[in-house]
Design an enzyme around this catalytic site. Structure first.
Site, short mmCIF file in Angstrom:
data_model
loop_
_atom_site.label_atom_id
_atom_site.label_comp_id
_atom_site.label_asym_id
_atom_site.label_seq_id
_atom_site.Cartn_x
_atom_site.Cartn_y
_atom_site.Cartn_z
N ASN A 13 1.08 -1.30 -0.12
CA ASN A 13 0.22 -0.11 0.22
C ASN A 13 0.63 1.27 -0.08
O ASN A 13 1.57 0.65 0.30
CB ASN A 13 -0.60 -0.10 1.10
CG ASN A 13 -2.05 -1.17 0.92
OD1 ASN A 13 -2.68 -1.70 0.16
ND2 ASN A 13 -2.33 -1.66 2.27
N LYS A 42 1.45 -4.54 4.74
CA LYS A 42 1.65 -5.53 6.46
C LYS A 42 2.62 -6.39 5.33
O LYS A 42 3.90 -6.76 5.84
CB LYS A 42 0.75 -6.70 6.81
CG LYS A 42 0.21 -5.79 7.48
CD LYS A 42 -1.01 -6.65 8.36
CE LYS A 42 -2.01 -6.39 8.98
NZ LYS A 42 -1.27 -5.50 10.67
N ALA A 223 4.18 -4.30 24.80
CA ALA A 223 4.41 -3.63 25.57
C ALA A 223 4.88 -5.25 26.27
O ALA A 223 5.62 -5.04 27.37
CB ALA A 223 4.47 -3.01 25.87
N ASP A 224 4.56 -6.07 26.61
CA ASP A 224 4.41 -7.16 27.49
C ASP A 224 5.06 -8.38 26.60
O ASP A 224 5.28 -9.37 27.65
CB ASP A 224 2.80 -7.61 27.47
CG ASP A 224 1.92 -6.99 28.45
OD1 ASP A 224 3.18 -6.60 29.11
OD2 ASP A 224 0.49 -6.73 29.00
N GLY A 252 4.60 -5.46 15.11
CA GLY A 252 3.99 -7.55 14.29
C GLY A 252 4.66 -7.19 12.79
O GLY A 252 5.15 -8.48 13.06
N ASP A 253 4.63 -6.31 12.57
CA ASP A 253 5.86 -6.52 11.06
C ASP A 253 7.46 -7.34 10.94
O ASP A 253 7.96 -7.76 10.64
CB ASP A 253 5.50 -5.37 10.00
CG ASP A 253 4.00 -5.50 9.54
OD1 ASP A 253 3.61 -6.97 10.05
OD2 ASP A 253 3.49 -4.62 9.39
P1 ATP Z 1 0.98 -4.11 14.49
O1 ATP Z 1 -0.31 -3.80 14.53
O2 ATP Z 1 1.48 -2.74 15.40
O3 ATP Z 1 2.26 -4.14 13.95
P2 ATP Z 1 1.08 -6.20 16.31
O4 ATP Z 1 -0.32 -6.21 17.15
O5 ATP Z 1 1.28 -7.37 15.60
O6 ATP Z 1 1.04 -4.68 15.63
P3 ATP Z 1 2.27 -6.31 18.74
O7 ATP Z 1 1.81 -7.73 19.43
O8 ATP Z 1 1.73 -4.85 19.53
O9 ATP Z 1 1.56 -6.40 17.15
O10 ATP Z 1 3.53 -5.97 18.90
C1 ATP Z 1 4.53 -6.89 17.88
C2 ATP Z 1 5.64 -7.54 18.68
O11 ATP Z 1 7.02 -5.67 19.12
C3 ATP Z 1 6.19 -7.42 20.49
O12 ATP Z 1 5.88 -9.19 20.87
C4 ATP Z 1 7.06 -7.17 21.25
O13 ATP Z 1 7.87 -8.44 21.17
C5 ATP Z 1 7.61 -5.60 20.16
N1 ATP Z 1 6.94 -4.79 21.07
C6 ATP Z 1 5.83 -4.29 20.85
N2 ATP Z 1 6.01 -3.47 21.31
C7 ATP Z 1 6.96 -3.02 22.02
C8 ATP Z 1 7.01 -1.93 23.01
N3 ATP Z 1 6.86 -1.22 22.99
N4 ATP Z 1 8.81 -2.06 23.57
C9 ATP Z 1 9.64 -3.00 23.30
N5 ATP Z 1 9.15 -4.16 22.46
C10 ATP Z 1 6.87 -3.96 22.36
#
Ligand code: ATP
Length: 304
Positions: A13, A42, A223-224, A252-253
């Site tokens: 995109n 993505k 962040a968890d 996530g990507d």
């Molecule tokens: P998005 O849709 O924004 O790409 P997502 O929901 O697919 O994200 P998340 O679970 O938010 O994916 O993040 C993916 C990984 O990135 C997490 O498992 C972690 O390892 C890392 N991450 C995300 N946020 C943080 C943060 N604030 N600090 C450190 N690592 C982070």
């Protein structure tokens, strides 16, 4: 050792980001501050994540025969991604995400455009590209029939399949049972399992998918950190790395690209999850999804 090939089949995109002091009311015109054109989608984001880490990377996707499509192809090519198998639609425009940013809020309108022109028979024609790859990485921003065709071809050739089930939707068991690694975030896990996180444990929700035949469920927790589970094993979980967060778009990507890369190097799930947790933490310290994807050297330097 010959480098193992990773093929990403997914969306491309152009993100058009308008910064404005406030949202306009219906029928109103206001003057904005700035517009930026940022390559996204993505599929393309994950291809950039893999290529930056240094693996031979091929993108299968679709753009329109227009200026945005050309820009997206050029930017992937510059990162080292093989763009030969990207379809160029003569009738439909390149996919766009129109994002309006106002202080503390945003709205997004996505027009999938050419992403929906990537059809099952396009994938079937590229069987040799899939059969020459080692890992196939998919998301859900292209038609489900196309994802199903890609999974069938990859499964036939015994390729490792990683599915990042985003955006969330329920998926047929016939598809899920062929997937090796599935990487939902928590809300995608809820949609996939039709189970509510407030009523069920991660363990129970992951088992629901493992029982369908998936080899490993990896749930990213923002962040968890991240949790994962393989059939008949305990859930494992690691915390995220403490970093100064600039922009979490594409976390996530970065995670999925890094996971594919580290698995392709012959590492265990535990090692690959731990590496992906590092790469995605580093990615959120920079602005932009593709712009934030780190090189292997940058990851080694930061976490040495
Ligand atoms: P998005 O849709 O924004 O790409 P997502 O929901 O697919 O994200 P998340 O679970 O938010 O994916 O993040 C993916 C990984 O990135 C997490 O498992 C972690 O390892 C890392 N991450 C995300 N946020 C943080 C943060 N604030 N600090 C450190 N690592 C982070």
């Amino acid at each position: 050792m010959t480098q193992r090939k990773i093929t990403i089949i997914g969306s491309m995109n152009m993100d058009m980001v308008v910064e404005a002091p406030r949202f306009p009311n219906g029928g109103e015109t206001i003057i904005g501050n700035k517009i930026s054109f940022i390559p996204g989608g993505k599929g393309a984001n994950q291809a950039v994540a893999v290529a930056r880490l240094g693996a031979p990377t091929t993108m299968i996707g679709a753009v329109g025969e227009d200026a945005f499509g050309q820009t997206l192809m050029d930017s992937l090519k510059e990162t080292g991604v093989d763009v030969h198998y990207i379809k160029q639609s003569q009738t439909v425009s390149t996919g766009t995400a129109s994002i309006t940013l106002v202080p503390d809020e945003n709205t997004i309108v996505v027009v999938p455009g050419a992403n929906h022109e990537l059809k099952a028979d396009d994938i079937e024609k590229l069987e040799s590209v899939i059969s020459e790859s080692d890992i196939i990485l998919l998301q859900l921003e292209i038609p489900l029939e196309t994802v199903e065709a890609a999974v069938d071809v990859a499964f036939k050739h015994h390729k490792t399949l990683i599915l990042n089930p985003a955006p969330a939707q329920e998926l047929p068991t016939e598809l899920l049972k062929k997937i090796d690694y599935i990487t939902p975030n928590e809300s995608e896990l809820e949609t996939l399992t039709q189970m509510n996180r407030s009523e069920y444990s991660l363990d129970e929700m992951m088992d629901e998918l493992l029982d369908k035949g998936i080899r490993c469920v990896i749930t990213t927790l923002g962040a968890d950190g991240v949790a994962w589970k393989q059939k008949d094993e305990q859930v494992r979980q690691i915390s995220s790395h403490q970093v100064s967060v600039v922009d979490t778009t594409g976390a996530g990507d970065a995670f999925n690209g890094a996971l594919a890369y580290f698995l392709s190097q012959g590492n265990s799930v535990e090692q690959a999850v731990s590496f992906a947790n590092q790469v995605s933490a580093l990615a959120v310290t920079k602005f932009g999804a593709q712009g934030g994807m780190p090189t292997l050297e940058a990851v080694k330097e930061y976490f040495r």
